[in-house]
Structure formats: structure tokens, C-alpha cells
Design an enzyme around this catalytic site. Structure first.
Site, PDB file in Angstrom:
ATOM      1  N   ARG A 202       0.832  -1.215   0.000  1.00 41.64           N
ATOM      2  CA  ARG A 202       0.000   0.000   0.000  1.00 41.64           C
ATOM      3  C   ARG A 202       0.866   1.264   0.000  1.00 41.64           C
ATOM      4  O   ARG A 202       0.536   2.263  -0.647  1.00 41.64           O
ATOM      5  CB  ARG A 202      -0.921  -0.023   1.224  1.00 41.64           C
ATOM      6  CG  ARG A 202      -1.914   1.127   1.281  1.00 41.64           C
ATOM      7  CD  ARG A 202      -2.956   0.894   2.354  1.00 41.64           C
ATOM      8  NE  ARG A 202      -3.893   2.012   2.425  1.00 41.64           N
ATOM      9  CZ  ARG A 202      -4.092   2.755   3.516  1.00 41.64           C
ATOM     10  NH1 ARG A 202      -3.429   2.503   4.631  1.00 41.64           N
ATOM     11  NH2 ARG A 202      -4.961   3.741   3.502  1.00 41.64           N
TER      12      ARG A 202
ATOM     13  N   HIS B 223       0.518   4.251  -2.723  1.00 42.10           N
ATOM     14  CA  HIS B 223       0.250   5.636  -2.342  1.00 42.10           C
ATOM     15  C   HIS B 223       1.383   6.562  -2.776  1.00 42.10           C
ATOM     16  O   HIS B 223       1.147   7.734  -3.071  1.00 42.10           O
ATOM     17  CB  HIS B 223       0.021   5.737  -0.828  1.00 42.10           C
ATOM     18  CG  HIS B 223      -1.357   5.342  -0.408  1.00 42.10           C
ATOM     19  ND1 HIS B 223      -2.154   6.146   0.374  1.00 42.10           N
ATOM     20  CD2 HIS B 223      -2.084   4.230  -0.677  1.00 42.10           C
ATOM     21  CE1 HIS B 223      -3.327   5.534   0.574  1.00 42.10           C
ATOM     22  NE2 HIS B 223      -3.296   4.372  -0.046  1.00 42.10           N
TER      23      HIS B 223
ATOM     24  N   VAL C 122       0.934   9.919  -6.093  1.00 40.88           N
ATOM     25  CA  VAL C 122       1.142  11.343  -5.764  1.00 40.88           C
ATOM     26  C   VAL C 122       2.588  11.693  -6.122  1.00 40.88           C
ATOM     27  O   VAL C 122       3.517  11.124  -5.542  1.00 40.88           O
ATOM     28  CB  VAL C 122       0.878  11.618  -4.272  1.00 40.88           C
ATOM     29  CG1 VAL C 122       1.045  13.108  -3.973  1.00 40.88           C
ATOM     30  CG2 VAL C 122      -0.507  11.137  -3.864  1.00 40.88           C
TER      31      VAL C 122
ATOM     32  N   GLY D  60       4.244  10.748  -8.509  1.00 41.19           N
ATOM     33  CA  GLY D  60       4.943   9.636  -9.138  1.00 41.19           C
ATOM     34  C   GLY D  60       5.700   8.802  -8.127  1.00 41.19           C
ATOM     35  O   GLY D  60       5.743   9.109  -6.932  1.00 41.19           O
TER      36      GLY D  60
ATOM     37  N   SER E  73       8.280  10.169  -2.189  1.00 39.32           N
ATOM     38  CA  SER E  73       7.832  11.373  -1.480  1.00 39.32           C
ATOM     39  C   SER E  73       6.921  11.052  -0.307  1.00 39.32           C
ATOM     40  O   SER E  73       6.824  11.844   0.640  1.00 39.32           O
ATOM     41  CB  SER E  73       7.133  12.340  -2.442  1.00 39.32           C
ATOM     42  OG  SER E  73       6.065  11.707  -3.120  1.00 39.32           O
TER      43      SER E  73
ATOM     44  N   ASN F 279      -3.437   9.007   4.228  1.00 36.87           N
ATOM     45  CA  ASN F 279      -2.170   8.318   4.476  1.00 36.87           C
ATOM     46  C   ASN F 279      -1.891   8.035   5.949  1.00 36.87           C
ATOM     47  O   ASN F 279      -0.857   7.444   6.283  1.00 36.87           O
ATOM     48  CB  ASN F 279      -1.007   9.148   3.910  1.00 36.87           C
ATOM     49  CG  ASN F 279      -0.970   9.139   2.398  1.00 36.87           C
ATOM     50  OD1 ASN F 279      -1.495   8.232   1.756  1.00 36.87           O
ATOM     51  ND2 ASN F 279      -0.354  10.154   1.811  1.00 36.87           N
TER      52      ASN F 279
ATOM     53  N   PRO G   6      -6.987   7.322  -5.059  1.00 31.66           N
ATOM     54  CA  PRO G   6      -8.336   6.747  -5.047  1.00 31.66           C
ATOM     55  C   PRO G   6      -8.864   6.649  -3.619  1.00 31.66           C
ATOM     56  O   PRO G   6      -8.097   6.435  -2.674  1.00 31.66           O
ATOM     57  CB  PRO G   6      -8.133   5.356  -5.659  1.00 31.66           C
ATOM     58  CG  PRO G   6      -6.885   5.475  -6.474  1.00 31.66           C
ATOM     59  CD  PRO G   6      -6.006   6.419  -5.706  1.00 31.66           C
TER      60      PRO G   6
ATOM     61  N   HIS H 112      -5.742  -6.132  -2.411  1.00 29.13           N
ATOM     62  CA  HIS H 112      -6.530  -6.207  -1.176  1.00 29.13           C
ATOM     63  C   HIS H 112      -6.673  -7.632  -0.667  1.00 29.13           C
ATOM     64  O   HIS H 112      -7.190  -7.844   0.434  1.00 29.13           O
ATOM     65  CB  HIS H 112      -7.907  -5.582  -1.394  1.00 29.13           C
ATOM     66  CG  HIS H 112      -7.885  -4.092  -1.478  1.00 29.13           C
ATOM     67  ND1 HIS H 112      -8.990  -3.324  -1.831  1.00 29.13           N
ATOM     68  CD2 HIS H 112      -6.879  -3.199  -1.270  1.00 29.13           C
ATOM     69  CE1 HIS H 112      -8.655  -2.047  -1.821  1.00 29.13           C
ATOM     70  NE2 HIS H 112      -7.397  -1.945  -1.493  1.00 29.13           N
ATOM     71  N   THR H 113      -6.210  -8.605  -1.438  1.00 27.56           N
ATOM     72  CA  THR H 113      -6.233  -9.994  -0.977  1.00 27.56           C
ATOM     73  C   THR H 113      -5.444 -10.175   0.322  1.00 27.56           C
ATOM     74  O   THR H 113      -5.716 -11.101   1.078  1.00 27.56           O
ATOM     75  CB  THR H 113      -5.694 -10.939  -2.070  1.00 27.56           C
ATOM     76  OG1 THR H 113      -5.747 -12.285  -1.587  1.00 27.56           O
ATOM     77  CG2 THR H 113      -4.257 -10.626  -2.442  1.00 27.56           C
TER      78      THR H 113
ATOM     79  N   ASP I 204     -10.158  -9.598   2.628  1.00 30.56           N
ATOM     80  CA  ASP I 204     -10.341 -10.834   1.858  1.00 30.56           C
ATOM     81  C   ASP I 204     -10.829 -11.936   2.787  1.00 30.56           C
ATOM     82  O   ASP I 204     -10.048 -12.609   3.453  1.00 30.56           O
ATOM     83  CB  ASP I 204      -9.027 -11.236   1.193  1.00 30.56           C
ATOM     84  CG  ASP I 204      -9.182 -12.371   0.196  1.00 30.56           C
ATOM     85  OD1 ASP I 204     -10.328 -12.819  -0.029  1.00 30.56           O
ATOM     86  OD2 ASP I 204      -8.167 -12.806  -0.375  1.00 30.56           O
TER      87      ASP I 204
ATOM     88  N   SER J  96      -9.152 -15.651   3.470  1.00 33.51           N
ATOM     89  CA  SER J  96      -7.815 -15.861   2.891  1.00 33.51           C
ATOM     90  C   SER J  96      -6.958 -14.615   3.062  1.00 33.51           C
ATOM     91  O   SER J  96      -6.296 -14.165   2.142  1.00 33.51           O
ATOM     92  CB  SER J  96      -7.946 -16.216   1.399  1.00 33.51           C
ATOM     93  OG  SER J  96      -6.692 -16.447   0.819  1.00 33.51           O
TER      94      SER J  96
ATOM     95  N   ASP K 166      -3.762 -14.340  -3.300  1.00 36.87           N
ATOM     96  CA  ASP K 166      -4.411 -15.215  -4.277  1.00 36.87           C
ATOM     97  C   ASP K 166      -5.622 -14.509  -4.881  1.00 36.87           C
ATOM     98  O   ASP K 166      -5.883 -13.343  -4.589  1.00 36.87           O
ATOM     99  CB  ASP K 166      -4.827 -16.545  -3.632  1.00 36.87           C
ATOM    100  CG  ASP K 166      -5.680 -16.365  -2.385  1.00 36.87           C
ATOM    101  OD1 ASP K 166      -6.419 -15.354  -2.313  1.00 36.87           O
ATOM    102  OD2 ASP K 166      -5.631 -17.228  -1.493  1.00 36.87           O
TER     103      ASP K 166
END
Length: 322
Positions: free
Chosen positions: A58, A62, A66, A68, A72, A87, A154, A184-185, A236, A239, A244
Site C-alpha cells: 500500500r 500511495h 502522488v 509519481g 515522497s 495516508n 483513489p 486487497h487480498t 479478503d 484468505s 491469491d
């Protein structure tokens, strides 16, 4: 067959237009042990806490959305990105700092924090029984980090149209969106970010009708209406520690936790992609999720990178060089 292979190669190369001068093995001469040091550091932190894998993944995401992929998000300070509301729950900074300290002792001023983060994200997925891939390196660290610029990230509340717009602005398409959300798994979220779906989704106070009715009582038990909003819940179901395709099966079956995740099934532009990864009712394996995720990560990792004389190589990832 050779012609088909050539076409596939051209398509594959065209899929990564923003790499610039990134290349695999960038540190093979200047700091040959760089990738091994990052790997061993991530392994050590993962052994102590396996949930750091999702944190590192994550953190990289993130960072890239922002300014690129320029590290940062790692900079500390009251006005820096990492202090912006979206954040505040980011984790994994210690692992990055740990790797940087070792690399500065071995190869001072050579390996960027942005590259350490990209490599750590790959290693985190691999350690979670997910795919591994060659990470193009050569990123430089950015010198700007402002929490006022995180609107490009997002949000769990975004419609699919808004999500697609944000991804398109970074050179990513609907396929990339669904594939990368598959991370997000191994993810978790706070009750605070989805509890409204369980109790107050409509003006009449009813739950979100897209939630599987058999799953709703479990979620309400995990997140009582007036309970602790900071309680962590797996994204998830069933799991949470394995990388997966089960996440997509859960979205298909109405077991998505975040509203933005569940919306992937309700929108025509993303539903087919979810179905391909989830497999069909006969139980076939998800459609090449590991392979597609690796490709999407390389593509995301090239967003607006700084190369050559741009930016700097930070000595400490949390602050700019003086």
C-alpha cells in the site's frame, strides 16, 4: 508462431511506455547486494509481523499516485504527504528505513528510497505466496512532499467512474485498476471506512443491499454500530494472509468489504475483469492473476519516475538532503 510471438512482444513493450531509463539490475555494478539487502530486511520484518506485507504494498501504491514513484510519501513533516488524511494509516516505514540504513553503510548515496520501496513491495507479495517479478530500478527520490496534493489518490468512496478517471490520469486503464485492487487480498481496513454500509447506507438506515445477506451478520459482529472505529478487518474473507485470487471470488459473491471494491462487480466496465480472475461456477482457477498483477505493478512503478539528474538520492528516507 514467430509472428504471433513478435506481436505479443510489441504489445508487451507498448504496455510500459513510461519506464524512461529504468532497467532491471540498475545497481548490479554500483551496489550489487542492493536487492538482496532489501529482501532480507523485508523478510525480517515479515517474520515479526506478516501484516507488514500489505503495508509495504500500500505504501508503494500511495507513493506512485502522488508525484509519481519518487519516495515522497516517506518524507516526514507536518505538511508532508504521509500526514494527509488518506495516508494516516500507512505502515512499513520502519522496514524501508532499516533497509536504507544498511544500504547507506554499504553503498552510500547510491540506492534511492523510491527503489527500495518498489523492491520491498515486490518482496512483500512474494513472501505472501504471491508472484515475484523483475523490478526495473533507477528511480531518483523526489524533493517535494505536500499533503495538499493527495487528491489524486483513489478513495473507498469513489465511484467506478471516478476511480477510472484517477487511474487514467496516471496512464492506467480499467484492467490495471481491477488487477491492482486485487492487492486487497492481503489487505486490512478500519471499521470506520465501511461501517456505514452495515447500518446507515440508505436514508432509511438499511444496510447496503449489495452485501451478501449471509455475510452481513458477521460484519456487524466485527464492527458494532457504536464500536471501535479503528478495529482492523481483513479485506479478503477467508484468505487474508495468502496472496491469491480469492478476493475476486468474494467481490463476485457480495463479500467485498469496501464499497469501492464491491462496486467493481456492479459496473459493466469492470465486472468482466473481476469474473475472469474469480473463475466461473465450475471452479476453474482465476485467469492469470499472478501474471497480470506482476505486469500491472511494473507499469504502476513507472508512473512519473524521476531519473538521471532529476531529484536526489536521499541519505535518510524520511527527510530531504540538506
Amino acid at each position: 508462431m514467430e509472428a504471433i510471438g513478435l506481436v505479443f512482444l510489441v504489445i508487451l513493450v507498448m504496455g510500459f511506455p513510461a519506464k524512461g531509463q529504468l532497467k532491471t539490475g540498475f545497481y548490479s555494478s554500483s551496489c550489487p547486494k542492493a536487492e538482496a539487502i532489501v529482501r532480507s530486511t523485508v523478510e525480517s520484518h515479515f517474520k515479526d509481523d506478516p501484516t507488514v506485507a500489505a503495508g509495504l504494498l500500500r505504501l508503494h501504491f500511495h507513493d506512485c499516485f502522488v508525484q509519481g514513484c519518487d519516495g515522497s510519501v516517506l518524507i516526514s513533516g507536518p505538511s508532508a504527504e504521509r500526514n494527509a488524511l488518506p495516508n494516516l494509516g500507512l505502515r512499513g516505514f520502519e522496514a524501508i528505513d532499516d533497509a536504507k540504513t544498511q544500504l547507506e553503510a554499504l553503498c552510500p548515496g547510491v540506492v534511492s528510497c523510491a527503489d527500495i520501496l518498489a523492491l520491498a513491495a515486490r518482496d512483500a507479495v512474494d513472501l505472501s505466496d504471491g508472484p515475484s517479478w523483475a523490478v526495473p530500478t533507477g528511480r531518483r527520490d523526489g524533493r517535494v512532499s505536500l499533503k495538499s496534493q493527495v487528491s489524486s489518490l483513489p478513495s473507498p468512496l469513489d465511484s467506478i467512474a471516478v476511480q477510472l478517471q484517477k487511474f487514467d490520469a496516471k496512464g492506467l486503464d480499467a484492467h490495471d485498476l481491477v488487477t491492482l485492487v486485487g492487492a486487497h487480498t492481503i489487505g486490512q481496513t478500519d471499521c470506520l471506512f465501511f461501517r456505514y454500509r452495515l447500518y446507515n447506507f440508505t436514508p432509511t438506515g438499511n444496510p447496503d443491499p449489495t452485501i451478501n445477506q449471509a455475510f452481513l451478520p458477521q460484519l456487524q459482529t466485527l464492527c458494532p454500530k457504536y464500536g471501535d472505529g479503528s478495529k482492523r478487518v481483513s479485506l479478503d474473507k477467508g484468505s487474508q494472509t495468502e496472496f491469491d485470487a480469492s478476493f475476486f471470488k468474494n467481490v463476485r459473491d457480495g463479500n467485498g468489504i469496501l464499497e469501492s471494491d464491491q462496486r467493481l462487480w456492479g459496473d459493466d466496465s469492470t465486472r468482466r475483469i473481476v469474473q475472469n480472475y474469480a473463475g466461473n461456477i465450475r471452479g476453474l482457477l482465476g485467469f492469470r492473476f499472478d501474471f497480470e498483477f506482476s505486469k500491472a505493478m511494473v507499469k504502476m512503478g513507472a508512473i512519473e519516475v524521476k531519473i538521471g539528474a532529476q531529484g536526489e538520492i536521499r541519505k535518510v528516507c524520511s527527510k530531504l538532503n540538506s
